[in-house]
Design a protein around this motif. Structure first.
Motif, PDB file in Angstrom:
ATOM      1  N   ILE A  28     -23.647 -59.664 114.440  1.00  0.00           N
ATOM      2  CA  ILE A  28     -23.559 -58.213 114.329  1.00  0.00           C
ATOM      3  C   ILE A  28     -23.717 -57.721 112.897  1.00  0.00           C
ATOM      4  CG2 ILE A  28     -22.150 -57.914 116.394  1.00  0.00           C
ATOM      5  CD1 ILE A  28     -19.702 -57.662 114.507  1.00  0.00           C
ATOM      6  N   ASN A  29     -24.282 -56.530 112.789  1.00  0.00           N
ATOM      7  CA  ASN A  29     -24.425 -55.834 111.517  1.00  0.00           C
ATOM      8  C   ASN A  29     -23.175 -54.965 111.352  1.00  0.00           C
ATOM      9  OD1 ASN A  29     -25.050 -54.122 109.419  1.00  0.00           O
ATOM     10  ND2 ASN A  29     -26.988 -53.414 110.275  1.00  0.00           N
ATOM     11  N   VAL A  30     -22.263 -55.401 110.526  1.00  0.00           N
ATOM     12  CA  VAL A  30     -20.979 -54.698 110.388  1.00  0.00           C
ATOM     13  C   VAL A  30     -21.116 -53.301 109.781  1.00  0.00           C
ATOM     14  CG1 VAL A  30     -19.580 -56.794 110.345  1.00  0.00           C
ATOM     15  CG2 VAL A  30     -20.452 -55.864 108.208  1.00  0.00           C
ATOM     16  N   GLU A  31     -22.278 -52.986 109.219  1.00  0.00           N
ATOM     17  CA  GLU A  31     -22.514 -51.661 108.639  1.00  0.00           C
ATOM     18  C   GLU A  31     -23.130 -50.686 109.638  1.00  0.00           C
ATOM     19  OE1 GLU A  31     -21.318 -50.833 105.704  1.00  0.00           O
ATOM     20  OE2 GLU A  31     -20.574 -52.881 105.529  1.00  0.00           O
ATOM     21  N   ASP A  32     -23.498 -51.158 110.818  1.00  0.00           N
ATOM     22  CA  ASP A  32     -24.134 -50.302 111.820  1.00  0.00           C
ATOM     23  C   ASP A  32     -23.114 -49.323 112.409  1.00  0.00           C
ATOM     24  OD1 ASP A  32     -26.677 -50.034 113.624  1.00  0.00           O
ATOM     25  OD2 ASP A  32     -24.942 -49.983 114.981  1.00  0.00           O
ATOM     26  N   PRO A  33     -23.512 -48.061 112.627  1.00  0.00           N
ATOM     27  CA  PRO A  33     -22.582 -47.067 113.182  1.00  0.00           C
ATOM     28  C   PRO A  33     -21.993 -47.463 114.542  1.00  0.00           C
ATOM     29  CG  PRO A  33     -24.555 -45.988 112.355  1.00  0.00           C
ATOM     30  CD  PRO A  33     -24.800 -47.470 112.273  1.00  0.00           C
ATOM     31  N   MET A  34     -22.778 -48.109 115.384  1.00  0.00           N
ATOM     32  CA  MET A  34     -22.279 -48.537 116.695  1.00  0.00           C
ATOM     33  C   MET A  34     -21.179 -49.594 116.543  1.00  0.00           C
ATOM     34  SD  MET A  34     -24.715 -49.836 119.741  1.00  0.00           S
ATOM     35  CE  MET A  34     -24.164 -50.123 121.389  1.00  0.00           C
ATOM     36  N   VAL A  35     -21.377 -50.524 115.632  1.00  0.00           N
ATOM     37  CA  VAL A  35     -20.377 -51.568 115.377  1.00  0.00           C
ATOM     38  C   VAL A  35     -19.129 -50.948 114.758  1.00  0.00           C
ATOM     39  CG1 VAL A  35     -19.906 -53.698 114.104  1.00  0.00           C
ATOM     40  CG2 VAL A  35     -22.132 -53.369 115.189  1.00  0.00           C
ATOM     41  N   LYS A  36     -19.311 -49.979 113.893  1.00  0.00           N
ATOM     42  CA  LYS A  36     -18.161 -49.299 113.282  1.00  0.00           C
ATOM     43  C   LYS A  36     -17.344 -48.530 114.329  1.00  0.00           C
ATOM     44  CE  LYS A  36     -19.454 -49.002 108.492  1.00  0.00           C
ATOM     45  NZ  LYS A  36     -18.420 -49.857 107.966  1.00  0.00           N
ATOM     46  N   LYS A  37     -18.019 -47.971 115.344  1.00  0.00           N
ATOM     47  CA  LYS A  37     -17.297 -47.287 116.422  1.00  0.00           C
ATOM     48  C   LYS A  37     -16.409 -48.276 117.174  1.00  0.00           C
ATOM     49  CE  LYS A  37     -20.338 -43.415 117.418  1.00  0.00           C
ATOM     50  NZ  LYS A  37     -21.109 -42.714 118.426  1.00  0.00           N
ATOM     51  N   ILE A  38     -16.914 -49.469 117.395  1.00  0.00           N
ATOM     52  CA  ILE A  38     -16.118 -50.505 118.073  1.00  0.00           C
ATOM     53  C   ILE A  38     -14.918 -50.859 117.205  1.00  0.00           C
ATOM     54  CG2 ILE A  38     -16.106 -52.915 118.848  1.00  0.00           C
ATOM     55  CD1 ILE A  38     -19.106 -52.506 119.577  1.00  0.00           C
ATOM     56  N   GLU A  39     -15.182 -51.070 115.931  1.00  0.00           N
ATOM     57  CA  GLU A  39     -14.127 -51.462 114.997  1.00  0.00           C
ATOM     58  C   GLU A  39     -13.022 -50.413 114.881  1.00  0.00           C
ATOM     59  OE1 GLU A  39     -13.863 -53.057 110.406  1.00  0.00           O
ATOM     60  OE2 GLU A  39     -15.445 -51.627 110.927  1.00  0.00           O
ATOM     61  N   ASN A  40     -13.391 -49.132 114.936  1.00  0.00           N
ATOM     62  CA  ASN A  40     -12.426 -48.059 114.710  1.00  0.00           C
ATOM     63  C   ASN A  40     -11.751 -47.535 115.968  1.00  0.00           C
ATOM     64  OD1 ASN A  40     -12.901 -48.092 111.929  1.00  0.00           O
ATOM     65  ND2 ASN A  40     -14.672 -46.762 112.154  1.00  0.00           N
ATOM     66  N   SER A  41     -12.116 -48.068 117.126  1.00  0.00           N
ATOM     67  CA  SER A  41     -11.547 -47.563 118.374  1.00  0.00           C
ATOM     68  C   SER A  41     -10.327 -48.376 118.808  1.00  0.00           C
ATOM     69  CB  SER A  41     -12.602 -47.617 119.487  1.00  0.00           C
ATOM     70  OG  SER A  41     -12.052 -47.169 120.699  1.00  0.00           O
ATOM     71  N   ASN A  42      -9.428 -47.697 119.486  1.00  0.00           N
ATOM     72  CA  ASN A  42      -8.267 -48.361 120.088  1.00  0.00           C
ATOM     73  C   ASN A  42      -8.363 -48.357 121.608  1.00  0.00           C
ATOM     74  OD1 ASN A  42      -6.927 -48.907 117.648  1.00  0.00           O
ATOM     75  ND2 ASN A  42      -6.193 -46.798 117.560  1.00  0.00           N
ATOM     76  N   ASP A  43      -9.404 -47.745 122.145  1.00  0.00           N
ATOM     77  CA  ASP A  43      -9.607 -47.636 123.588  1.00  0.00           C
ATOM     78  C   ASP A  43     -10.288 -48.909 124.091  1.00  0.00           C
ATOM     79  OD1 ASP A  43     -10.470 -47.086 126.181  1.00  0.00           O
ATOM     80  OD2 ASP A  43     -11.139 -45.061 125.715  1.00  0.00           O
ATOM     81  N   GLU A  44      -9.532 -49.771 124.764  1.00  0.00           N
ATOM     82  CA  GLU A  44     -10.055 -51.071 125.191  1.00  0.00           C
ATOM     83  C   GLU A  44     -11.245 -50.948 126.145  1.00  0.00           C
ATOM     84  OE1 GLU A  44      -7.310 -54.130 126.293  1.00  0.00           O
ATOM     85  OE2 GLU A  44      -5.832 -53.427 124.830  1.00  0.00           O
ATOM     86  N   GLN A  45     -11.214 -49.973 127.039  1.00  0.00           N
ATOM     87  CA  GLN A  45     -12.324 -49.792 127.970  1.00  0.00           C
ATOM     88  C   GLN A  45     -13.595 -49.381 127.214  1.00  0.00           C
ATOM     89  OE1 GLN A  45     -11.734 -46.917 131.085  1.00  0.00           O
ATOM     90  NE2 GLN A  45     -13.688 -47.370 132.055  1.00  0.00           N
ATOM     91  N   TYR A  46     -13.454 -48.477 126.279  1.00  0.00           N
ATOM     92  CA  TYR A  46     -14.588 -48.037 125.452  1.00  0.00           C
ATOM     93  C   TYR A  46     -15.143 -49.212 124.645  1.00  0.00           C
ATOM     94  CZ  TYR A  46     -17.172 -45.487 121.840  1.00  0.00           C
ATOM     95  OH  TYR A  46     -18.140 -45.041 120.979  1.00  0.00           O
ATOM     96  N   ILE A  47     -14.249 -49.992 124.050  1.00  0.00           N
ATOM     97  CA  ILE A  47     -14.661 -51.160 123.264  1.00  0.00           C
ATOM     98  C   ILE A  47     -15.425 -52.148 124.146  1.00  0.00           C
ATOM     99  CG2 ILE A  47     -13.807 -53.208 122.042  1.00  0.00           C
ATOM    100  CD1 ILE A  47     -11.501 -51.393 120.997  1.00  0.00           C
ATOM    101  N   GLU A  48     -14.921 -52.394 125.345  1.00  0.00           N
ATOM    102  CA  GLU A  48     -15.577 -53.327 126.263  1.00  0.00           C
ATOM    103  C   GLU A  48     -16.961 -52.813 126.669  1.00  0.00           C
ATOM    104  OE1 GLU A  48     -14.858 -55.005 130.735  1.00  0.00           O
ATOM    105  OE2 GLU A  48     -13.107 -54.893 129.416  1.00  0.00           O
ATOM    106  N   GLN A  49     -17.045 -51.525 127.002  1.00  0.00           N
ATOM    107  CA  GLN A  49     -18.333 -50.950 127.397  1.00  0.00           C
ATOM    108  C   GLN A  49     -19.342 -51.011 126.257  1.00  0.00           C
ATOM    109  OE1 GLN A  49     -17.298 -46.986 128.739  1.00  0.00           O
ATOM    110  NE2 GLN A  49     -17.527 -47.597 130.869  1.00  0.00           N
ATOM    111  N   LEU A  50     -18.936 -50.579 125.086  1.00  0.00           N
ATOM    112  CA  LEU A  50     -19.843 -50.539 123.944  1.00  0.00           C
ATOM    113  C   LEU A  50     -20.244 -51.949 123.504  1.00  0.00           C
ATOM    114  CD1 LEU A  50     -21.283 -48.448 122.254  1.00  0.00           C
ATOM    115  CD2 LEU A  50     -19.334 -48.397 120.716  1.00  0.00           C
ATOM    116  N   SER A  51     -19.313 -52.890 123.547  1.00  0.00           N
ATOM    117  CA  SER A  51     -19.623 -54.280 123.199  1.00  0.00           C
ATOM    118  C   SER A  51     -20.621 -54.883 124.172  1.00  0.00           C
ATOM    119  CB  SER A  51     -18.345 -55.128 123.174  1.00  0.00           C
ATOM    120  OG  SER A  51     -17.464 -54.675 122.180  1.00  0.00           O
TER     121      SER A  51
END
Length: 110
Positions: free
Chosen positions: A56-79
């Motif tokens: 993963i590109n840790v600087e990508d906005p999509m990856v940053k959204k995963i990193e900054n979220s606490n919503d497990e369902q959202y994290i799972e979907q986006l991942s």
């Protein structure tokens, strides 16, 4: 990595990605994702499917959204969308294309 579970062997930060959020790679001794697809299409089933490593590109906005979220369902979907997107970029159809489309639609609808 936790959100993707057994879909991947590992998730690692990339130092080479600039424009892409992620890419799938395999271990040195594992067949490529494309080679595994070719073997399956030829009826070869006597090999253990090698799980990809998601780089993963840790600087990508999509990856940053995963990193900054606490919503497990959202994290799972986006991942999952991130993994499927990386597979598509390699020319490999996601294992569950309908699920991919549903997850993508749900994410775009919010």
């Amino acid at each position: 990595k936790k959100a993707l579970g057994d879909k991947v062997k590992d998730v690692v930060a990339s130092s080479r990605l600039a424009d892409s959020p992620a890419v799938v790679v395999v271990d040195e001794n594992d067949p490529s994702v494309q080679m595994q697809q070719i073997l399956k299409s030829m009826g070869q089933t006597d090999f253990e499917e090698a799980k990809p490593i998601l780089e993963i590109n840790v600087e990508d906005p999509m990856v940053k959204k995963i990193e900054n979220s606490n919503d497990e369902q959202y994290i799972e979907q986006l991942s999952s969308v991130l993994l499927d997107q990386a597979l598509l970029a390699e020319g490999v159809m996601p294992k569950d294309p309908v699920g991919f489309a549903k997850r993508l639609h749900a994410l775009l609808s919010t």
